[in-house]
Design a protein around this motif. Structure first.
Motif, mmCIF file in Angstrom:
data_model
loop_
_atom_site.group_PDB
_atom_site.id
_atom_site.type_symbol
_atom_site.label_atom_id
_atom_site.label_comp_id
_atom_site.label_asym_id
_atom_site.label_seq_id
_atom_site.Cartn_x
_atom_site.Cartn_y
_atom_site.Cartn_z
ATOM 1 N N GLU A 8 -3.487 -3.375 7.398
ATOM 2 C CA GLU A 8 -2.533 -4.470 7.535
ATOM 3 C C GLU A 8 -1.797 -4.236 8.855
ATOM 4 O O GLU A 8 -1.279 -3.143 9.086
ATOM 5 N N ASN B 85 -6.985 -4.561 -3.215
ATOM 6 C CA ASN B 85 -6.678 -5.990 -3.256
ATOM 7 C C ASN B 85 -7.901 -6.752 -3.740
ATOM 8 O O ASN B 85 -8.958 -6.696 -3.109
ATOM 9 N N ILE C 177 -3.737 -9.657 4.601
ATOM 10 C CA ILE C 177 -4.768 -9.047 3.759
ATOM 11 C C ILE C 177 -5.456 -10.105 2.908
ATOM 12 O O ILE C 177 -6.681 -10.109 2.747
ATOM 13 N N VAL D 212 -5.908 -9.034 10.313
ATOM 14 C CA VAL D 212 -6.050 -7.643 9.882
ATOM 15 C C VAL D 212 -6.891 -6.872 10.890
ATOM 16 O O VAL D 212 -7.700 -7.439 11.628
ATOM 17 N N HIS E 137 -0.218 -13.515 -2.190
ATOM 18 C CA HIS E 137 -1.154 -12.394 -2.121
ATOM 19 C C HIS E 137 -2.226 -12.566 -3.183
ATOM 20 O O HIS E 137 -1.986 -13.170 -4.235
ATOM 21 N N GLU F 169 -6.069 -0.737 3.413
ATOM 22 C CA GLU F 169 -6.316 -1.650 2.299
ATOM 23 C C GLU F 169 -7.812 -1.713 1.990
ATOM 24 O O GLU F 169 -8.639 -1.810 2.892
ATOM 25 N N CYS G 264 -9.376 -11.218 2.699
ATOM 26 C CA CYS G 264 -10.120 -11.284 1.431
ATOM 27 C C CYS G 264 -10.790 -12.639 1.266
ATOM 28 O O CYS G 264 -11.972 -12.736 0.899
ATOM 29 N N LEU H 244 -10.546 -4.045 0.270
ATOM 30 C CA LEU H 244 -10.713 -5.445 -0.116
ATOM 31 C C LEU H 244 -11.867 -5.573 -1.102
ATOM 32 O O LEU H 244 -12.972 -5.087 -0.850
#
Length: 479
Positions: free
Chosen positions: A396, A285, A461, A138, A317, A403, A465, A405
């Protein structure tokens, strides 16, 4: 830093009466004259202006049009749901250039959905100066990552109340043409989303009003994010088109990474971190951790079905995950849902418990205080049995989608009670478990499991995380 013309939340229609009175006076209309213009009577208009009578969505639209009120000032926005309705006449059924174009587009779309993880890693190589997170691909930059995870209660959202400059990069610019196939009449599809809708429509596809991110600002222990309006298709038209362009060039290059010279749309996005240059709707996310110091902590992943979702299909995911948008178009939802936590709650309800997705058509706002399962979620967080942190804002690499996180840590006993009815399949895909266990079993949050996941089709992603949660695990899992 916060913009001068800002508010705590988007308009919710609660001041509609004051706004209507101001614009009526601006036009020099008496209540009687305005009532005639609005096809109502003076008594009703007086009640509306004093806030004693509420207007429905259609009435608000009518008042805005006749009194020349900017619709967004009343919290009403265009209903773009019709954009997701297929138009069969655009699909070519006869041999020729149009059908060849559409078949080629569908083939590239299939390659995209079948290879997103690999393609994301390759696309990341085009940005050597960007900051990376752990072993993930990422893209981010130093001032998009707080020094330590920020508790969600210390993240402030604000709204750009003034006029926001329209983005320069949209789904209709010349550089997107190659990603848009021909329609049956030989014209090029006007937007990528229209082709997706007609040629390979996923189960879940709706052009909803959404929150567009414009600002990111972190201090050591707090943060601020600034927003305005966009819609889902505006972001999809740029981000999925960029992914499609990369995939087609990758196929043409014998499955080797293409250069930026062969990617006109990506090249036009000169600075991928410029949030104002293109419409960017953030996805939220959340890596969910079931905290159990005795029998071991667990995490939860979800395999996204490419036939059901438009983005990140075919990959593992983190769960839950979803784009940041209100539950419905009605003005009352705009401010009610302007909350990262409430967005996460809705995704928990849908992805973990299998409840129907909020489809954007409800008239009444969600009662997060008293309606289940939101009441249980709220109570768990209030007493510290569920704690939520924000760890970074990233891009991404394949789609350049922004995104947010986050990590949610649940105490095991409370998690098992709240999610006792956890489903193994939902509208977006199915749960991923270790050794064929139940959905509640999840995956061990251990060094061995983390290493094993490196060989799985884990989205970039989700890798980020996981890496951030692992890096900060001692703080996140402290009692």
């Amino acid at each position: 830093m916060q913009v001068a013309s800002s508010a705590a939340a988007p308009p919710d229609g609660s001041d509609a009466g004051e706004v209507i009175r101001w614009y009526r006076n601006k036009q020099g209309l008496t209540q009687h004259a305005a009532a005639a213009l609005l096809s109502t009577n003076q008594s009703t208009l007086s009640k509306v202006e004093k806030g004693r009578q509420q207007l429905g969505l259609d009435e608000l639209r009518s008042y805005a049009a006749k009194l020349e009120i900017p619709p967004e000032r009343l919290g009403i926005l265009p209903d773009n749901s019709a954009d997701a309705i297929p138009e069969p006449a655009t699909v070519s059924g006869s041999p020729g250039t149009a059908r060849d174009s559409q078949e080629r587009w569908k083939a590239i779309r299939a390659e995209l959905n079948g290879n997103r993880a690999v393609l994301g890693d390759l696309a990341s190589e085009l940005y050597p100066k960007a900051t990376r997170i752990g072993g993930s691909s990422v893209l981010t930059k130093p001032d998009w990552i707080p020094e330590e995870p920020v508790e969600l209660k210390d993240l402030k959202l604000y709204w750009h109340a003034g006029e926001v400059r329209a983005p320069d990069i949209t789904g209709g610019i010349k550089q997107t043409e190659a990603t848009r196939p021909l329609t049956a009449d030989g014209q090029r599809y006007p937007r990528y989303s229209r082709a997706l809708r007609d040629l390979t429509r996923p189960k879940l596809l709706d052009n909803r009003v959404s929150y567009r991110i414009l600002d990111v600002d972190w201090t050591r222990s707090s943060g601020q994010l600034g927003f305005a309006y966009t819609n889902y298709f505006e972001t999809l038209d740029v981000c999925e088109a960029a992914a499609h362009e990369f995939t087609e060039s990758w196929v043409q290059a014998q499955r080797k990474r293409p250069s930026m010279a062969h990617l006109p749309l990506r090249k036009a996005i000169a600075d991928p971190f410029d949030l104002a240059a293109r419409p960017l709707l953030p996805s939220i996310n959340t890596l969910t951790i079931r905290r159990d110091p005795i029998e071991g902590h667990r995490i939860y992943l979800h395999r996204r079905d490419a036939k059901s979702v438009a983005v990140a299909g075919g990959m593992y995911h983190v769960a839950p995950a979803g784009v940041f948008q209100p539950a419905a178009l009605n003005p009352a939802h705009q401010a009610n849902d302007f909350s990262v936590w409430r967005n996460i709650q809705r995704e928990y309800s849908e992805e973990f418990l299998g409840n129907p997705e909020h489809d954007g058509h409800s008239a009444d706002p969600i009662d997060y205080e008293n309606e289940e399962p939101f009441r249980s979620f709220r109570q768990a967080r209030q007493v510290g049995d569920c704690r939520v942190w924000v760890t970074a804002v990233v891009l991404e690499p394949l789609t350049l989608w922004v995104e947010l996180l986050t990590v949610a840590v649940w105490e095991a006993e409370v998690f098992d009670r709240v999610f006792a009815g956890m489903v193994d399949v939902n509208d977006e895909g199915d749960a991923v478990t270790a050794n064929g266990g139940t959905p509640l079993d999840g995956i061990p949050f251990t060094a061995n499991a983390r290493e094993r996941l490196q060989t799985e089709p884990l989205s970039p992603i989700s890798r980020a995380c996981l890496e951030l949660a692992w890096t900060h695990r001692h703080n996140l899992l402290a009692s």
